[in-house]
Design an enzyme around this catalytic site. Structure first.
Site, PDB file in Angstrom:
ATOM      1  N   ASP A 162     104.742 -20.759 -59.181  1.00 39.30           N
ATOM      2  CA  ASP A 162     103.363 -20.979 -58.746  1.00 39.30           C
ATOM      3  C   ASP A 162     102.898 -22.299 -59.342  1.00 39.30           C
ATOM      4  O   ASP A 162     103.259 -22.648 -60.474  1.00 39.30           O
ATOM      5  CB  ASP A 162     102.443 -19.819 -59.127  1.00 39.30           C
ATOM      6  CG  ASP A 162     102.317 -19.595 -60.622  1.00 39.30           C
ATOM      7  OD1 ASP A 162     101.377 -20.147 -61.224  1.00 39.30           O
ATOM      8  OD2 ASP A 162     103.156 -18.873 -61.187  1.00 39.30           O
TER       9      ASP A 162
ATOM     10  N   GLU B 153      91.470 -12.929 -64.282  1.00 44.19           N
ATOM     11  CA  GLU B 153      91.841 -12.981 -65.693  1.00 44.19           C
ATOM     12  C   GLU B 153      90.692 -13.603 -66.472  1.00 44.19           C
ATOM     13  O   GLU B 153      89.762 -14.162 -65.901  1.00 44.19           O
ATOM     14  CB  GLU B 153      93.118 -13.819 -65.865  1.00 44.19           C
ATOM     15  CG  GLU B 153      93.037 -15.214 -65.275  1.00 44.19           C
ATOM     16  CD  GLU B 153      94.351 -15.978 -65.366  1.00 44.19           C
ATOM     17  OE1 GLU B 153      94.826 -16.166 -66.502  1.00 44.19           O
ATOM     18  OE2 GLU B 153      94.884 -16.386 -64.315  1.00 44.19           O
TER      19      GLU B 153
END
Length: 340
Positions: A139, A226
């Site tokens: 990613d 997150e």
């Protein structure tokens, strides 16, 4: 279950109820931000492309223009999709056609490259090593700078999740280039959104939809949830409010892209807010020191981010490394299902 028509007023009420939240004293928690940060939130030492980034603000903001926002009527009918979308019903023909169409699997499948990555901070996972799994990927965001995607693919990047947006008005300046180049190099690609708790959920979904094309073969969209100590948004909502906002965002993306979004998260955020929730959603789990089964007991997952310190030809500096939970054949079956 299929719903053929939900009144527009009910849709609007649900969106407002799910994505508007206020945070009182009881909602603000004292947790410290996670050390499990990804390359999307941690600034590297190496030079990166410059871009004007707007600081997230609490007040109402005017969105940067990137094309018209699809209206609810223009979106795919409001069908809750589990896995792949269910096609609309068609009348059964009275007579069998003389040459019925037979769906066959394409004999040509993309080559799977073996893992050639190195790691600046290698971890011994023992028998549960991600090296035992067949299909690896990466990613990326602006912090990886210019990427040689063809070279990166030969090093074992068979898929890539690319940072697209965060909040309600931030677009990663490298997204369009990475999105195009990854596809040209033959990688399976998907886009992810970093969720801001100080912005309305439907507003963030509209921003993602404006900037991420709906194309055949793309991997499901990802919502990245997150803690981020570097964010201007310091709000800490209750688990109930967090789940409500996530649901609004994910429902909107599922209707538009026809695929159920994947939830990316880290250990501390998961522990505080997501245990036992969203059992019918696929998860992408960050676990850089132990196998996900030890960090997220009982949670099924489809992707595992096993390193934030990967090294590879084709990219300068560190890169996040990931692996698919299955064999090569299972990967092809799962990915091919998203191409139809």
């Amino acid at each position: 279950m299929r719903f053929s028509g939900v009144p527009a007023i009910l849709f609007a009420c649900l969106a407002v109820a799910g994505c508007t939240s206020s945070s009182g004293i009881d909602d603000i928690l004292a947790q410290k931000p996670s050390l499990e940060t990804t390359s999307s939130v941690a600034r590297p030492a190496s030079p990166v492309p410059t871009a004007d980034v707007v600081i997230e603000a609490q007040a109402e903001e005017v969105l940067a223009w990137a094309g018209p926002v699809p209206t609810p009527e223009a979106l795919v009918p409001q069908t809750r999709v589990t896995g792949m979308p269910v096609p609309a019903e068609k009348p059964v023909a009275m007579l069998t056609p003389p040459k019925p169409t037979v769906r066959t699997r394409s004999p040509v499948r993309a080559q799977i490259y073996s893992r050639q990555f190195r790691d600046a901070k290698p971890i011994n996972f023992g028998k549960a090593s991600p090296k035992r799994l067949a299909v690896h990927g990466v990613d990326v965001s602006r912090w990886q700078g210019e990427i040689d995607w063809a070279k990166l693919r030969t090093q074992g990047a068979n898929f890539a999740y690319i940072k697209a947006t965060d909040g309600g008005d931030h677009l990663d300046p490298m997204f369009k280039k990475n999105w195009r180049a990854a596809h040209e190099a033959g990688l399976k690609r998907g886009a992810y959104h970093f969720f801001y708790w100080c912005r309305v959920a439907s507003e963030q979904a509209d921003w993602f939809i404006r900037n991420v094309p709906r194309v055949p073969g793309a991997l499901p969209p990802v919502i990245d949830v997150e803690y981020n100590g570097e964010s201007s948004c310091k709000r800490r909502l209750s688990p109930q409010k967090i789940r409500e906002k996530m649901q609004v965002f994910m429902d909107r993306l599922e209707r538009h892209y026809g695929q159920r979004p994947i939830i990316y998260t880290a250990p501390d955020f998961y522990r505080d807010n997501l245990q036992g929730a969203f059992l019918d959603y696929p998860f992408w789990l960050r676990s850089v020191a132990a196998h996900p089964s030890k960090v997220y007991p009982g949670r099924k997952w489809i992707f595992w981010q096993y390193s934030g310190s990967g090294l590879s030809q084709g990219v300068n500096g560190k890169i996040d490394l990931n692996v698919f939970h299955g064999s090569e054949d299972q990967w092809h079956d799962w990915a091919d299902a998203r191409s139809s």
